[in-house]
Motif scaffolding. Structure first.
Motif, PDB file in Angstrom:
ATOM      1  N   ILE A   1      32.834 -43.539 -69.767  1.00 35.03           N
ATOM      2  CA  ILE A   1      32.816 -43.012 -71.135  1.00 35.03           C
ATOM      3  C   ILE A   1      31.704 -41.982 -71.286  1.00 35.03           C
ATOM      4  O   ILE A   1      31.901 -40.926 -71.886  1.00 35.03           O
ATOM      5  N   LYS A   2      30.545 -42.284 -70.712  1.00 37.25           N
ATOM      6  CA  LYS A   2      29.418 -41.353 -70.807  1.00 37.25           C
ATOM      7  C   LYS A   2      29.760 -40.025 -70.137  1.00 37.25           C
ATOM      8  O   LYS A   2      29.437 -38.955 -70.655  1.00 37.25           O
ATOM      9  N   LEU A   3      30.438 -40.074 -69.013  1.00 39.76           N
ATOM     10  CA  LEU A   3      30.815 -38.857 -68.299  1.00 39.76           C
ATOM     11  C   LEU A   3      31.792 -38.016 -69.125  1.00 39.76           C
ATOM     12  O   LEU A   3      31.638 -36.796 -69.226  1.00 39.76           O
ATOM     13  N   VAL A   4      32.764 -38.659 -69.738  1.00 40.22           N
ATOM     14  CA  VAL A   4      33.739 -37.951 -70.577  1.00 40.22           C
ATOM     15  C   VAL A   4      33.050 -37.346 -71.791  1.00 40.22           C
ATOM     16  O   VAL A   4      33.269 -36.172 -72.128  1.00 40.22           O
ATOM     17  N   LEU A   5      32.185 -38.119 -72.448  1.00 41.85           N
ATOM     18  CA  LEU A   5      31.467 -37.600 -73.611  1.00 41.85           C
ATOM     19  C   LEU A   5      30.516 -36.476 -73.220  1.00 41.85           C
ATOM     20  O   LEU A   5      30.337 -35.511 -73.962  1.00 41.85           O
ATOM     21  N   ARG A   6      29.897 -36.591 -72.039  1.00 39.84           N
ATOM     22  CA  ARG A   6      29.026 -35.513 -71.541  1.00 39.84           C
ATOM     23  C   ARG A   6      29.828 -34.224 -71.360  1.00 39.84           C
ATOM     24  O   ARG A   6      29.388 -33.138 -71.743  1.00 39.84           O
ATOM     25  N   ALA A   7      31.024 -34.343 -70.784  1.00 37.68           N
ATOM     26  CA  ALA A   7      31.878 -33.170 -70.575  1.00 37.68           C
ATOM     27  C   ALA A   7      32.310 -32.579 -71.910  1.00 37.68           C
ATOM     28  O   ALA A   7      32.281 -31.348 -72.098  1.00 37.68           O
TER      29      ALA A   7
ATOM     30  N   PHE B   1      31.712 -28.371 -76.068  1.00 39.08           N
ATOM     31  CA  PHE B   1      31.377 -28.039 -77.453  1.00 39.08           C
ATOM     32  C   PHE B   1      30.226 -27.037 -77.497  1.00 39.08           C
ATOM     33  O   PHE B   1      30.305 -26.007 -78.170  1.00 39.08           O
ATOM     34  N   TYR B   2      29.145 -27.343 -76.771  1.00 45.55           N
ATOM     35  CA  TYR B   2      27.983 -26.453 -76.790  1.00 45.55           C
ATOM     36  C   TYR B   2      28.246 -25.138 -76.072  1.00 45.55           C
ATOM     37  O   TYR B   2      27.760 -24.087 -76.503  1.00 45.55           O
ATOM     38  N   ALA B   3      29.013 -25.160 -75.005  1.00 48.58           N
ATOM     39  CA  ALA B   3      29.339 -23.908 -74.307  1.00 48.58           C
ATOM     40  C   ALA B   3      30.148 -22.994 -75.223  1.00 48.58           C
ATOM     41  O   ALA B   3      29.884 -21.792 -75.300  1.00 48.58           O
TER      42      ALA B   3
ATOM     43  N   ALA C   1      20.743 -20.692 -75.444  1.00 48.25           N
ATOM     44  CA  ALA C   1      20.225 -22.058 -75.295  1.00 48.25           C
ATOM     45  C   ALA C   1      21.365 -23.067 -75.239  1.00 48.25           C
ATOM     46  O   ALA C   1      21.330 -24.014 -74.438  1.00 48.25           O
ATOM     47  N   GLU C   2      22.377 -22.862 -76.065  1.00 48.63           N
ATOM     48  CA  GLU C   2      23.522 -23.778 -76.052  1.00 48.63           C
ATOM     49  C   GLU C   2      24.260 -23.723 -74.713  1.00 48.63           C
ATOM     50  O   GLU C   2      24.637 -24.766 -74.157  1.00 48.63           O
ATOM     51  N   ILE C   3      24.454 -22.529 -74.212  1.00 54.61           N
ATOM     52  CA  ILE C   3      25.140 -22.377 -72.921  1.00 54.61           C
ATOM     53  C   ILE C   3      24.315 -22.990 -71.790  1.00 54.61           C
ATOM     54  O   ILE C   3      24.836 -23.728 -70.947  1.00 54.61           O
ATOM     55  N   ALA C   4      23.017 -22.716 -71.787  1.00 51.51           N
ATOM     56  CA  ALA C   4      22.142 -23.286 -70.752  1.00 51.51           C
ATOM     57  C   ALA C   4      22.131 -24.811 -70.833  1.00 51.51           C
ATOM     58  O   ALA C   4      22.190 -25.499 -69.801  1.00 51.51           O
ATOM     59  N   GLY C   5      22.064 -25.351 -72.027  1.00 54.41           N
ATOM     60  CA  GLY C   5      22.095 -26.801 -72.195  1.00 54.41           C
ATOM     61  C   GLY C   5      23.403 -27.400 -71.708  1.00 54.41           C
ATOM     62  O   GLY C   5      23.413 -28.445 -71.060  1.00 54.41           O
ATOM     63  N   ALA C   6      24.507 -26.728 -72.012  1.00 54.71           N
ATOM     64  CA  ALA C   6      25.825 -27.210 -71.570  1.00 54.71           C
ATOM     65  C   ALA C   6      25.912 -27.237 -70.054  1.00 54.71           C
ATOM     66  O   ALA C   6      26.385 -28.215 -69.465  1.00 54.71           O
ATOM     67  N   VAL C   7      25.429 -26.193 -69.419  1.00 56.27           N
ATOM     68  CA  VAL C   7      25.455 -26.131 -67.952  1.00 56.27           C
ATOM     69  C   VAL C   7      24.541 -27.202 -67.359  1.00 56.27           C
ATOM     70  O   VAL C   7      24.911 -27.912 -66.422  1.00 56.27           O
ATOM     71  N   GLY C   8      23.343 -27.336 -67.913  1.00 58.52           N
ATOM     72  CA  GLY C   8      22.402 -28.335 -67.412  1.00 58.52           C
ATOM     73  C   GLY C   8      22.908 -29.753 -67.575  1.00 58.52           C
ATOM     74  O   GLY C   8      22.709 -30.603 -66.714  1.00 58.52           O
ATOM     75  N   LEU C   9      23.586 -30.011 -68.672  1.00 54.08           N
ATOM     76  CA  LEU C   9      24.116 -31.346 -68.927  1.00 54.08           C
ATOM     77  C   LEU C   9      25.225 -31.709 -67.953  1.00 54.08           C
ATOM     78  O   LEU C   9      25.362 -32.865 -67.566  1.00 54.08           O
ATOM     79  N   LEU C  10      25.981 -30.714 -67.512  1.00 48.96           N
ATOM     80  CA  LEU C  10      27.129 -30.977 -66.644  1.00 48.96           C
ATOM     81  C   LEU C  10      26.794 -31.092 -65.164  1.00 48.96           C
ATOM     82  O   LEU C  10      27.543 -31.701 -64.412  1.00 48.96           O
ATOM     83  N   GLN C  11      25.710 -30.497 -64.739  1.00 54.47           N
ATOM     84  CA  GLN C  11      25.453 -30.452 -63.293  1.00 54.47           C
ATOM     85  C   GLN C  11      25.233 -31.850 -62.739  1.00 54.47           C
ATOM     86  O   GLN C  11      24.599 -32.685 -63.367  1.00 54.47           O
ATOM     87  N   PRO C  12      25.767 -32.119 -61.559  1.00 52.23           N
ATOM     88  CA  PRO C  12      25.746 -33.477 -61.010  1.00 52.23           C
ATOM     89  C   PRO C  12      24.569 -33.789 -60.071  1.00 52.23           C
ATOM     90  O   PRO C  12      24.434 -34.918 -59.637  1.00 52.23           O
TER      91      PRO C  12
ATOM     92  N   PRO D   1      22.811 -36.031 -86.641  1.00 49.95           N
ATOM     93  CA  PRO D   1      22.080 -37.045 -85.869  1.00 49.95           C
ATOM     94  C   PRO D   1      22.924 -37.647 -84.745  1.00 49.95           C
ATOM     95  O   PRO D   1      22.379 -38.048 -83.707  1.00 49.95           O
ATOM     96  N   VAL D   2      24.231 -37.693 -84.923  1.00 52.71           N
ATOM     97  CA  VAL D   2      25.105 -38.187 -83.847  1.00 52.71           C
ATOM     98  C   VAL D   2      25.028 -37.244 -82.652  1.00 52.71           C
ATOM     99  O   VAL D   2      24.935 -37.686 -81.503  1.00 52.71           O
ATOM    100  N   LEU D   3      25.058 -35.927 -82.904  1.00 49.93           N
ATOM    101  CA  LEU D   3      24.933 -34.951 -81.816  1.00 49.93           C
ATOM    102  C   LEU D   3      23.587 -35.076 -81.108  1.00 49.93           C
ATOM    103  O   LEU D   3      23.504 -34.952 -79.888  1.00 49.93           O
ATOM    104  N   ILE D   4      22.537 -35.324 -81.883  1.00 49.23           N
ATOM    105  CA  ILE D   4      21.207 -35.493 -81.288  1.00 49.23           C
ATOM    106  C   ILE D   4      21.202 -36.708 -80.362  1.00 49.23           C
ATOM    107  O   ILE D   4      20.778 -36.631 -79.207  1.00 49.23           O
ATOM    108  N   TRP D   5      21.696 -37.834 -80.871  1.00 48.51           N
ATOM    109  CA  TRP D   5      21.753 -39.048 -80.057  1.00 48.51           C
ATOM    110  C   TRP D   5      22.643 -38.846 -78.835  1.00 48.51           C
ATOM    111  O   TRP D   5      22.283 -39.246 -77.723  1.00 48.51           O
ATOM    112  N   LEU D   6      23.807 -38.219 -79.039  1.00 51.48           N
ATOM    113  CA  LEU D   6      24.758 -38.020 -77.951  1.00 51.48           C
ATOM    114  C   LEU D   6      24.162 -37.154 -76.840  1.00 51.48           C
ATOM    115  O   LEU D   6      24.348 -37.444 -75.653  1.00 51.48           O
TER     116      LEU D   6
END
Length: 133
Positions: free
Chosen positions: A2-8, A13-15, A49-60, A112-117
C-alpha cells in the motif's frame, strides 16, 4: 505494498503539479498572496521543487533520499498552505461565491493529509526502530 502504491500516486500528483506550475503558472499566480516576493520566481521554483520531490520519492536506491524527498514535500505542502487559505478567503468573498465550500473544505483537510502522506511514504515517519540481537 500500500505504501508503494501511495508513494507512486503521490509522486505522480506532485510531478504533474510541478509540470503545471512550469507550463501554466497563471492559476498559481492568481492565488499567491500579495506579500509573497517575486511571485513568478516563487511559482517557477515551487514547480521544480515538486518535480524534484516526486523523483526523489520514487527512486528505489536510497532510503535517505526518499526520506529527504518526503520531508521536503511535507515542508513544501506546509509552506504553500497560506496560498491555499488565501485562495479560500479570496474565492469565497467573490460575488459568485467562487468554487464554494464543497471545493475549499476538502482542500483544507487534504493539506495535512498530504503532509503526513509525504512523510509516511517517504519513510521519514512510521518506521520501526532497528533492534539489536
Amino acid at each position: 505494498m500500500i505504501k508503494l502504491v501511495l508513494r507512486a500516486l503521490l509522486s505522480l500528483f506532485y510531478a504533474y503539479a510541478g509540470y503545471a506550475h512550469l507550463v501554466r503558472p497563471e492559476p498559481f499566480l492568481a492565488i499567491t498572496p500579495v506579500w509573497v516576493p517575486y511571485p513568478d520566481a516563487v511559482i517557477w521554483w515551487t514547480g521544480l521543487a515538486e518535480i524534484a520531490g516526486a523523483v526523489g520519492l520514487l527512486q528505489p536506491f536510497s532510503r535517505k533520499l526518499r526520506q529527504a524527498a518526503g520531508v521536503g514535500l511535507a515542508l513544501y505542502a506546509l509552506c504553500v498552505w497560506p496560498a491555499n487559505i488565501h485562495h479560500f478567503a479570496m474565492d469565497m468573498a467573490s460575488e459568485s461565491g467562487g468554487l464554494g465550500l464543497v471545493y475549499h473544505v476538502p482542500r483544507m483537510i487534504a493539506q495535512p493529509v498530504l503532509i503526513w502522506l509525504a512523510l509516511w511514504t517517504g519513510e521519514a515517519i512510521g518506521q520501526r526502530p532497528a533492534t539489536s540481537p
